[in-house]
Design an enzyme around this catalytic site. Structure first.
Site, PDB file in Angstrom:
ATOM      1  N   ASP A   1     -16.358   6.512  24.061  1.00 54.04           N
ATOM      2  CA  ASP A   1     -17.368   7.248  24.811  1.00 54.04           C
ATOM      3  C   ASP A   1     -17.638   8.654  24.272  1.00 54.04           C
ATOM      4  OD1 ASP A   1     -14.948   8.351  25.498  1.00 54.04           O
ATOM      5  OD2 ASP A   1     -15.263   8.269  27.664  1.00 54.04           O
ATOM      6  N   GLU A   2     -17.212   8.936  23.048  1.00 50.47           N
ATOM      7  CA  GLU A   2     -17.465  10.229  22.426  1.00 50.47           C
ATOM      8  C   GLU A   2     -17.974  10.023  21.000  1.00 50.47           C
ATOM      9  OE1 GLU A   2     -14.399  13.428  24.412  1.00 50.47           O
ATOM     10  OE2 GLU A   2     -13.756  12.363  22.620  1.00 50.47           O
TER      11      GLU A   2
ATOM     12  N   ASP B   1     -20.763  13.231  24.771  1.00 49.23           N
ATOM     13  CA  ASP B   1     -19.607  12.782  25.562  1.00 49.23           C
ATOM     14  C   ASP B   1     -20.132  12.117  26.826  1.00 49.23           C
ATOM     15  OD1 ASP B   1     -17.252  12.418  26.926  1.00 49.23           O
ATOM     16  OD2 ASP B   1     -16.493  14.447  26.592  1.00 49.23           O
TER      17      ASP B   1
END
Length: 399
Positions: free
Chosen positions: A113-114, A18
């Site tokens: 973004d993960e 993350d």
């Protein structure tokens, strides 16, 4: 690394990488002098729109993602406000994804973004799950200059919650067999599917933690929460059998713009649609996709939001097709209602691999689109503009 070559294990091993304050971190990487000041990404102070991301210095003042920019400016007036650099963020996301592909052939982008990684059986190659997590974290920072937090465990649920508990910049690995104990003291709202209202309803029944829910027998759960409760009950005990899925078909692509001032200017609205259609066309052609449906999203000055959509005669990836359909939808909506517009968006859906036309009737349009794409890829988006949009290039209203 071939997934088939891994040693079989008795349990899965999953990591979630993350990226910390991703949009803000990308902005700070480009401007290192901002590393020690509050940074808020999403637009200018007081501008309409919402915070896309902020660094942890800004969060100390109560600023959060999705907060209005006006409220963020009130809470942290001395922050540096920046627009979202979508190209830089997308490039950084792709770079991180490429690093993760060196560690596993099963990488799922849960968002920009993960990223989930299935590391099952990789211990013989990379060491323990904790060692892999820290090595991945260090490689991303060394190669991209971006911080991240990493969570891990036997499934995606545990990896996600562990990553949340590791922020910022930490690593948290839950050992096999320790899932229920890890979750037990955590508030019930950490379980995906339990929103604020659901959590409040459970608290009124004396169920405040994951452990409280996990301790109930199944019949009580079904009586209190219905069929959906069975799934939440399993999650509270740490069970999650969802696989890491490397390829997730996108349902749609979209572009939105929030105007600084509510507007009824048809020229501005049409120019905005034109720019959005061009952005979507570029993305479709880049990915070899065509869209069967075009939709618009309108938010009126009073915050009421409507959507309208149309199915195209045939799937397309051409800017003009998208724009013409979106403009027809917009003009129809404006005839029905003469209120000023606060937000305007365009989306394309029904995505599918583009098929060459049997009769090649789009040959000229396709050559022009390819030429425009090449020029903009080399010289930037503003190197080539439609005359229709020129009067509004300097307009500062984008959110």
């Amino acid at each position: 690394m071939s997934h088939a070559s891994r040693i079989r294990t008795t349990h899965r091993a999953v990591l979630l990488v993350d990226m910390d304050a991703f949009f803000a971190s990308v902005a700070i990487r480009a401007r290192p002098e901002l590393a020690d000041v509050p940074v808020i990404v999403g637009g200018r102070a007081g501008q309409r729109g919402a915070v896309a991301s902020c660094n942890y210095l800004a969060r100390q003042y109560g600023v959060r993602s999705a907060m209005s920019l006006a409220e963020a400016a009130r809470r942290c007036p001395h922050a540096t406000f920046l627009p979202v650099d979508r190209a830089a963020v997308s490039a950084a996301s792709r770079a991180v994804r490429e690093i993760l592909a060196e560690w596993s052939d099963l990488v799922e982008a849960a968002s920009i973004d993960e990223f989930y990684l299935d590391m099952s059986g990789a211990e013989a190659l990379f060491g323990s799950l904790s060692e892999s997590a820290r090595a991945i974290q260090q490689q991303i920072f060394d190669e991209q200059g971006l911080p991240c937090s990493v969570g891990g465990g036997t499934n995606k649920l545990i990896a996600k919650i562990a990553a949340d508990r590791a922020k910022p910049g930490g690593v948290r690995i839950v050992p096999a067999g320790g899932e229920a104990a890890f979750l037990a003291p955590l508030p019930i709202g950490v379980i995906p599917g339990v929103g604020p209202r659901g959590a409040e309803a459970l608290r009124r029944r004396g169920i405040e933690t994951c452990g409280d829910l996990a301790a109930l027998d199944r019949s009580t759960v079904l009586r209190l929460m219905g069929a959906h409760g069975a799934e939440l009950h399993a999650r509270a005990q740490g069970h999650d059998d969802r696989p890491v899925q490397p390829e997730r078909a996108r349902k749609q692509l979209s572009q939105e713009r929030t105007f600084l001032r509510d507007t009824s200017d048809r020229a501005l609205l049409h120019a905005t649609l034109r720019t959005q259609a061009e952005e979507l066309g570029v993305r479709l052609r880049r990915d070899g996709l065509a869209a069967a449906t075009v939709a618009i999203k309108l938010r009126w000055a009073g915050w009421e939001t409507i959507t309208r959509q149309t199915t195209l005669p045939r799937p397309t990836d051409l800017d003009d097709d998208i724009y013409d359909s979106a403009r027809a939808l917009l003009d129809a909506a404006l005839r029905e209602r003469r209120d000023a517009v606060r937000l305007l968006g365009v989306a394309v859906a029904g995505l599918q691999p583009r098929q060459p036309s049997l009769w090649n009737e789009d040959a000229r349009e396709r050559k022009l689109a390819a030429a425009r794409d090449a020029i903009r890829a080399r010289w930037g988006r503003d190197a080539l503009r439609r005359a229709q949009t020129l009067p509004f290039i300097a307009d500062p209203d984008d959110s």
